[in-house]
Design a protein around this motif. Structure first.
Motif, PDB file in Angstrom:
ATOM      1  N   ALA A  86       0.681  -1.140  -0.027  1.00  0.00           N
ATOM      2  CA  ALA A  86       0.131   0.066  -0.046  1.00  0.00           C
ATOM      3  C   ALA A  86       0.865   1.242   0.157  1.00  0.00           C
ATOM      4  O   ALA A  86       1.892   1.040   0.491  1.00  0.00           O
ATOM      5  CB  ALA A  86      -0.761   0.049   1.194  1.00  0.00           C
ATOM      6  N   VAL A  87       0.641   2.172  -0.754  1.00  0.00           N
ATOM      7  CA  VAL A  87       1.400   3.445  -1.027  1.00  0.00           C
ATOM      8  C   VAL A  87       1.577   4.255   0.374  1.00  0.00           C
ATOM      9  O   VAL A  87       2.595   4.698   0.385  1.00  0.00           O
ATOM     10  CB  VAL A  87       0.546   4.451  -1.979  1.00  0.00           C
ATOM     11  CG1 VAL A  87      -0.689   5.099  -1.387  1.00  0.00           C
ATOM     12  CG2 VAL A  87       1.435   5.433  -2.693  1.00  0.00           C
ATOM     13  N   ILE A  88       0.805   4.057   1.384  1.00  0.00           N
ATOM     14  CA  ILE A  88       0.998   4.728   2.641  1.00  0.00           C
ATOM     15  C   ILE A  88       2.194   4.258   3.370  1.00  0.00           C
ATOM     16  O   ILE A  88       3.197   5.069   3.865  1.00  0.00           O
ATOM     17  CB  ILE A  88       0.047   4.493   3.519  1.00  0.00           C
ATOM     18  CG1 ILE A  88      -0.035   5.338   4.677  1.00  0.00           C
ATOM     19  CG2 ILE A  88       0.163   2.943   4.030  1.00  0.00           C
ATOM     20  CD1 ILE A  88      -0.238   6.598   4.553  1.00  0.00           C
ATOM     21  N   TRP A  89       2.989   3.073   2.915  1.00  0.00           N
ATOM     22  CA  TRP A  89       4.320   2.773   3.346  1.00  0.00           C
ATOM     23  C   TRP A  89       5.340   3.533   2.817  1.00  0.00           C
ATOM     24  O   TRP A  89       6.635   3.528   3.338  1.00  0.00           O
ATOM     25  CB  TRP A  89       4.462   1.216   2.999  1.00  0.00           C
ATOM     26  CG  TRP A  89       3.325   0.576   4.167  1.00  0.00           C
ATOM     27  CD1 TRP A  89       2.485  -0.134   3.682  1.00  0.00           C
ATOM     28  CD2 TRP A  89       3.587   0.412   5.543  1.00  0.00           C
ATOM     29  NE1 TRP A  89       1.750  -0.822   4.941  1.00  0.00           N
ATOM     30  CE2 TRP A  89       2.516  -0.560   5.821  1.00  0.00           C
ATOM     31  CE3 TRP A  89       4.418   0.781   6.340  1.00  0.00           C
ATOM     32  CZ2 TRP A  89       2.203  -0.692   7.328  1.00  0.00           C
ATOM     33  CZ3 TRP A  89       4.163   0.415   7.707  1.00  0.00           C
ATOM     34  CH2 TRP A  89       3.120  -0.143   7.934  1.00  0.00           C
ATOM     35  N   ALA A  90       5.193   4.137   1.652  1.00  0.00           N
ATOM     36  CA  ALA A  90       6.451   4.833   1.020  1.00  0.00           C
ATOM     37  C   ALA A  90       6.716   5.898   2.129  1.00  0.00           C
ATOM     38  O   ALA A  90       7.914   6.551   2.042  1.00  0.00           O
ATOM     39  CB  ALA A  90       5.882   5.434  -0.342  1.00  0.00           C
ATOM     40  N   TYR A  91       5.753   6.644   2.704  1.00  0.00           N
ATOM     41  CA  TYR A  91       6.068   7.656   3.521  1.00  0.00           C
ATOM     42  C   TYR A  91       7.049   7.419   4.795  1.00  0.00           C
ATOM     43  O   TYR A  91       8.061   8.018   5.133  1.00  0.00           O
ATOM     44  CB  TYR A  91       4.693   8.412   3.966  1.00  0.00           C
ATOM     45  CG  TYR A  91       3.896   8.982   2.874  1.00  0.00           C
ATOM     46  CD1 TYR A  91       4.162  10.310   2.290  1.00  0.00           C
ATOM     47  CD2 TYR A  91       2.975   8.115   2.188  1.00  0.00           C
ATOM     48  CE1 TYR A  91       3.535  10.839   1.377  1.00  0.00           C
ATOM     49  CE2 TYR A  91       2.360   8.691   1.182  1.00  0.00           C
ATOM     50  CZ  TYR A  91       2.774   9.854   0.528  1.00  0.00           C
ATOM     51  OH  TYR A  91       2.027  10.252  -0.546  1.00  0.00           O
ATOM     52  N   PRO A  92       6.617   6.243   5.555  1.00  0.00           N
ATOM     53  CA  PRO A  92       7.641   5.914   6.839  1.00  0.00           C
ATOM     54  C   PRO A  92       8.885   5.380   6.210  1.00  0.00           C
ATOM     55  O   PRO A  92       9.944   5.701   6.983  1.00  0.00           O
ATOM     56  CB  PRO A  92       6.850   5.207   7.561  1.00  0.00           C
ATOM     57  CG  PRO A  92       5.729   4.524   6.698  1.00  0.00           C
ATOM     58  CD  PRO A  92       5.431   5.238   5.676  1.00  0.00           C
ATOM     59  N   CYS A  93       9.067   4.728   5.049  1.00  0.00           N
ATOM     60  CA  CYS A  93      10.375   4.441   4.654  1.00  0.00           C
ATOM     61  C   CYS A  93      11.346   5.607   4.270  1.00  0.00           C
ATOM     62  O   CYS A  93      12.552   5.573   4.570  1.00  0.00           O
ATOM     63  CB  CYS A  93       9.756   3.442   3.351  1.00  0.00           C
ATOM     64  SG  CYS A  93       8.986   1.906   3.452  1.00  0.00           S
ATOM     65  N   TRP A  94      10.589   6.422   3.662  1.00  0.00           N
ATOM     66  CA  TRP A  94      11.457   7.691   3.355  1.00  0.00           C
ATOM     67  C   TRP A  94      11.731   8.460   4.384  1.00  0.00           C
ATOM     68  O   TRP A  94      12.783   9.038   4.504  1.00  0.00           O
ATOM     69  CB  TRP A  94      10.870   8.482   2.061  1.00  0.00           C
ATOM     70  CG  TRP A  94      11.986   9.346   1.380  1.00  0.00           C
ATOM     71  CD1 TRP A  94      11.841  10.493   1.005  1.00  0.00           C
ATOM     72  CD2 TRP A  94      13.042   8.645   0.581  1.00  0.00           C
ATOM     73  NE1 TRP A  94      13.062  10.906   0.269  1.00  0.00           N
ATOM     74  CE2 TRP A  94      13.650   9.659  -0.194  1.00  0.00           C
ATOM     75  CE3 TRP A  94      13.410   7.252   0.605  1.00  0.00           C
ATOM     76  CZ2 TRP A  94      14.793   9.388  -0.576  1.00  0.00           C
ATOM     77  CZ3 TRP A  94      14.681   7.148   0.054  1.00  0.00           C
ATOM     78  CH2 TRP A  94      15.179   7.934  -0.613  1.00  0.00           C
ATOM     79  N   LEU A  95      10.821   8.580   5.490  1.00  0.00           N
ATOM     80  CA  LEU A  95      10.997   9.030   6.732  1.00  0.00           C
ATOM     81  C   LEU A  95      12.294   8.632   7.166  1.00  0.00           C
ATOM     82  O   LEU A  95      13.162   9.445   7.808  1.00  0.00           O
ATOM     83  CB  LEU A  95       9.679   9.087   7.706  1.00  0.00           C
ATOM     84  CG  LEU A  95       9.814   9.834   8.795  1.00  0.00           C
ATOM     85  CD1 LEU A  95       8.698  10.650   8.970  1.00  0.00           C
ATOM     86  CD2 LEU A  95      10.007   8.980  10.132  1.00  0.00           C
TER      87      LEU A  95
END
Length: 188
Positions: A86-95
């Motif tokens: 799910a695309v929402i996981w891109a945000y914590p990965c890049w954080l």
């Protein structure tokens, strides 16, 4: 050298991540661009954390910790891309990657300036900036070449990001290895 490697590993992915999110996940450019904001904010937090850790960790240890954070974020991002999560996981990965980059960039700059002879601060600061810009340029150029090759081969955005990811994680692993050996030699 470490600064260049850090910026190659980080910006290789950052330059193409919004494009991937737009093409593959259908995000708007604003929503896709928010992933860059996550890294910007977490980079600041990583820099602040490194400044507080400076009394307990050597510059080499801080740079190793920072690159480990970058590598961890890249590994998480690679899992996100390769699994179609799910695309929402891109945000914590890049954080996570941004925190590592904040620690790394702050430690490498502070180390360089701490070891600068008197009256040479300006030239060293300029060299640091040029190194960062060179890393960004190398990664954007290499990533662009990869993107163009994948496009000409009629590959997908996922293929493009995974190829760029291989470049980024390879640079990160190489830098971690160099820093690890450098720490071992400093402790010997």
């Amino acid at each position: 050298c470490i600064t260049i490697l850090g910026f190659i590993a980080f910006y290789g992915m950052e330059a193409f991540l919004p494009l991937y999110l737009i093409d593959t996940h259908g995000l708007s450019s604003i929503t896709a661009g928010l992933v860059l904001s996550c890294a910007s904010i977490s980079w600041m937090l990583g820099s602040s954390a490194q400044a507080r850790l400076q009394m307990r960790l050597s510059f080499n240890q801080s740079m190793l910790l920072g690159f480990a954070g970058v590598a961890l974020g890249l590994i998480l991002l690679g899992i996100f891309i390769s699994t179609g999560a799910a695309v929402i996981w891109a945000y914590p990965c890049w954080l996570v990657t941004g925190v590592g980059m904040g620690v790394l960039a702050n430690a490498s700059r502070t180390s360089a300036l701490t070891h600068t002879p008197p009256n040479q601060e300006g030239s060293i600061a300029t060299a640091i900036s040029l190194s960062a810009n060179m890393g960004i340029g190398i990664s954007a150029g290499a990533g662009g070449a990869i993107k163009n090759y994948i496009d000409a081969s009629e590959g997908s955005s996922t293929d493009m990001m995974m190829a760029i990811w291989v470049m980024a994680i390879s640079v990160a692993v190489f830098a971690l290895t160099v820093l690890w050996f450098r720490n071992r030699l400093a402790d010997a």
